[in-house]
Design a protein around this motif. Structure first.
Motif, PDB file in Angstrom:
ATOM      1  N   LYS A 113       0.832  -1.197   0.000  1.00 16.23           N
ATOM      2  CA  LYS A 113       0.000   0.000   0.000  1.00 16.23           C
ATOM      3  C   LYS A 113       0.871   1.254   0.000  1.00 16.23           C
ATOM      4  N   ASN A 114       0.623   2.129  -0.983  1.00 18.68           N
ATOM      5  CA  ASN A 114       1.322   3.408  -1.129  1.00 18.68           C
ATOM      6  C   ASN A 114       2.814   3.252  -1.443  1.00 18.68           C
ATOM      7  N   TRP A 115       3.240   2.081  -1.914  1.00 16.48           N
ATOM      8  CA  TRP A 115       4.614   1.868  -2.373  1.00 16.48           C
ATOM      9  C   TRP A 115       4.547   1.477  -3.842  1.00 16.48           C
ATOM     10  N   ASN A 116       5.063   2.335  -4.716  1.00 20.07           N
ATOM     11  CA  ASN A 116       4.988   2.102  -6.160  1.00 20.07           C
ATOM     12  C   ASN A 116       6.331   1.669  -6.721  1.00 20.07           C
ATOM     13  N   ILE A 117       6.286   0.756  -7.680  1.00 19.53           N
ATOM     14  CA  ILE A 117       7.494   0.312  -8.371  1.00 19.53           C
ATOM     15  C   ILE A 117       7.892   1.341  -9.425  1.00 19.53           C
ATOM     16  N   TYR A 118       9.207   1.574  -9.593  1.00 18.05           N
ATOM     17  CA  TYR A 118       9.694   2.481 -10.622  1.00 18.05           C
ATOM     18  C   TYR A 118      10.880   1.869 -11.356  1.00 18.05           C
ATOM     19  N   PHE A 119      11.116   2.406 -12.549  1.00 19.81           N
ATOM     20  CA  PHE A 119      12.249   2.002 -13.369  1.00 19.81           C
ATOM     21  C   PHE A 119      13.013   3.257 -13.792  1.00 19.81           C
ATOM     22  N   ALA A 120      14.304   3.108 -14.024  1.00 17.78           N
ATOM     23  CA  ALA A 120      15.126   4.232 -14.480  1.00 17.78           C
ATOM     24  C   ALA A 120      16.288   3.696 -15.302  1.00 17.78           C
ATOM     25  N   ALA A 121      16.822   4.543 -16.182  1.00 19.58           N
ATOM     26  CA  ALA A 121      17.958   4.149 -17.019  1.00 19.58           C
ATOM     27  C   ALA A 121      18.691   5.396 -17.482  1.00 19.58           C
TER      28      ALA A 121
END
Length: 223
Positions: A113-121
């Motif tokens: 809850k309220n923790w979102n996955i992210y990606f970066a490059a």
């Protein structure tokens, strides 16, 4: 009345799900790194290190443009190089400083809850030095030298970040970075007077140091 309540609830939930936006953000945290270094003699050395990581950038709703920096310290053993038929090897403490511009995308997927996955490059540059405690050139012991090399490459990041309405709530994050580097210039430096005495490689594929690093960072938004 009920429709107004549901509308307000939806707006609040959406804000909380994706967090604050249109803000400059500085993040910081502690990191642990595991790296594998390969050389022209097909030898590899696996080392671990600990240090600090920072990220500064501008956050939109889902996209974010950051500049990331990692500084860590570790130990290298048994590194071997070849230069003009001369075998060079050494052991010592390693220091690493990297700079990585990152384009970050935060998804709507929440494993918690309220923790979102992210990606970066993004592309990455690193400057590393090894204080050579045990160093030999063509079998002859040499003291008080440092191996310095700057490399370029790229990095991929996956992480999870707490979403809060305001950055002043200092949301936390956990991320894993995979980085690959290839040396551009490698030098032997006299530690006593910092005089450069020999260059082992300048973008020569036969002399390259190749580094693969996994960096785990745990931190929070500072401001």
């Amino acid at each position: 009345m009920m429709s107004k309540f549901l509308t307000t609830l939806f707006i609040l939930t959406s804000i909380q799900a994706m967090g604050f936006e249109n803000e400059l953000v500085l993040r910081g945290g502690f990191l642990a790194s595991v790296s594998k270094i390969g050389t022209s003699l097909e030898t590899t050395d696996q080392l671990g290190g600990y240090g600090l990581g920072t990220m500064f950038g501008y956050r939109r709703k889902k996209f974010e443009l950051n500049v990331s920096s990692e500084i860590y310290f570790g130990k290298a053993e048994g590194l071997k190089f070849e230069y003009q038929n001369d075998s060079v090897q050494g052991t010592g403490n390693i220091r690493s400083v990297s700079l990585t511009p990152l384009l970050k995308y935060t998804t709507e997927y929440m494993p918690y809850k309220n923790w979102n996955i992210y990606f970066a490059a993004g592309p990455s540059w690193v400057l590393q030095s090894i204080e050579l405690d045990d160093f030999e050139s063509n079998g002859i012991p040499v003291k008080d030298h440092k191996l310095t090399y700057d490399s370029e490459g790229g990095a991929l990041v996956i992480g999870v970040e707490e979403q809060t309405e305001f950055k002043e709530q200092h949301p936390a994050f956990v991320q894993l970075m995979l980085a690959y580097y290839r040396s551009r210039k490698v030098s032997l430096v006299d530690r006593s007077d910092r005089k450069e005495i020999d260059i082992l490689s300048e973008q020569d594929a036969d002399q390259d140091i190749k580094t693969v690093s996994l960096i785990l960072t745990i931190g929070l938004v500072i401001f």
